[in-house]
Design a protein around this motif. Structure first.
Motif, short mmCIF file in Angstrom:
data_model
loop_
_atom_site.label_atom_id
_atom_site.label_comp_id
_atom_site.label_asym_id
_atom_site.label_seq_id
_atom_site.Cartn_x
_atom_site.Cartn_y
_atom_site.Cartn_z
N CYS A 154 -9.25 17.14 -20.54
CA CYS A 154 -10.55 16.70 -20.02
C CYS A 154 -10.53 15.21 -19.69
N SER A 155 -9.80 14.43 -20.51
CA SER A 155 -9.80 12.97 -20.34
C SER A 155 -9.03 12.51 -19.10
N HIS A 200 -12.39 12.66 -17.08
CA HIS A 200 -13.62 12.23 -17.72
C HIS A 200 -13.35 11.18 -18.79
N THR A 214 -21.18 14.60 -27.88
CA THR A 214 -20.09 14.27 -26.97
C THR A 214 -20.64 14.12 -25.56
N ASN A 215 -20.35 12.98 -24.95
CA ASN A 215 -20.78 12.72 -23.57
C ASN A 215 -19.56 12.55 -22.69
N PHE A 216 -19.60 13.17 -21.51
CA PHE A 216 -18.52 13.08 -20.54
C PHE A 216 -19.03 12.34 -19.31
N THR A 217 -18.27 11.35 -18.87
CA THR A 217 -18.58 10.63 -17.65
C THR A 217 -17.43 10.83 -16.68
N VAL A 276 -14.55 10.23 -22.31
CA VAL A 276 -15.18 11.00 -23.38
C VAL A 276 -15.68 10.03 -24.43
#
Length: 191
Positions: A132-133, A136, A145-148, A138
């Motif tokens: 995911c990183s 995003h 947990t917030n994903f940008t 993290v």
């Protein structure tokens, strides 16, 4: 007590014999395909034989898990609270499958209760992302947990290739346009 007709008995014995024979043959011919409930996660793709994790007629055991995932590994690579938790589990010889499961697919989380990947396998396969990183940032704050979405080459290539259909807020709807299978990604690569 009613008597079973002799031809019904022979039929039952024949069917039972054929089933046992098929199970035995399939188990020896291709045991992984015959018995595996699904594909291994990306964390375990290097496993070549079922017996690396499973004890015959028992299933996964803590000893099999510890052959690859030692206490020293947890202590060196985990956050303090995670390594201490695993230390207690290992010392008590508890089963790892209480919290971890596999055979759910390539990108499925192996820790019970983890957030599922909203993109499925498709985004990982198309972009070549490994986690995911990769796309995003993290951030975990107060157990939330917030994903940008990052502005890196992976994300920019995906947006450009989708001619604005691939933009923030729309990625989770990819299966509206894509079938999501391997054949679909190969066809797109040829275009």
């Amino acid at each position: 007590m009613p008597c079973i007709h002799p031809w019904i008995s022979r039929l039952i014995y024949t069917i039972t014999f054929l089933l046992i024979g098929y199970i035995g043959w399939a188990s020896l011919d291709d045991p992984a395909t015959f018995w595996a409930p699904g594909h291994l996660s990306r964390h375990h793709t290097d496993i070549a034989q079922c017996t690396q994790c499973h004890e015959p007629f028992v299933g996964p055991t803590p000893q099999k898990c510890l052959a690859c995932h030692s206490l020293q590994q947890f202590m060196a690579s985990s956050r303090v609270e995670v390594s201490h938790f695993h230390e207690g589990v290992i010392k008590q010889n508890q089963s790892c499958v209480i919290c971890h499961s596999d055979h759910q697919g390539l990108v499925a989380p192996i820790t019970v209760g983890l957030m599922e990947n909203p993109h499925g396998e498709f985004i990982f396969r198309v972009t070549g992302a490994r986690s995911c990183s990769d796309c995003h940032a993290v951030e975990i704050r107060d157990n939330v947990t917030n994903f940008t979405l990052l502005e890196n080459s992976l994300v920019q290539d995906l947006i450009r290739e989708g001619e604005s259909a691939h933009r923030a807020g729309r990625f989770a709807h990819c299966l509206r346009c894509h079938i999501g299978g391997q054949a679909d990604t190969e066809e797109e690569d040829d275009d």
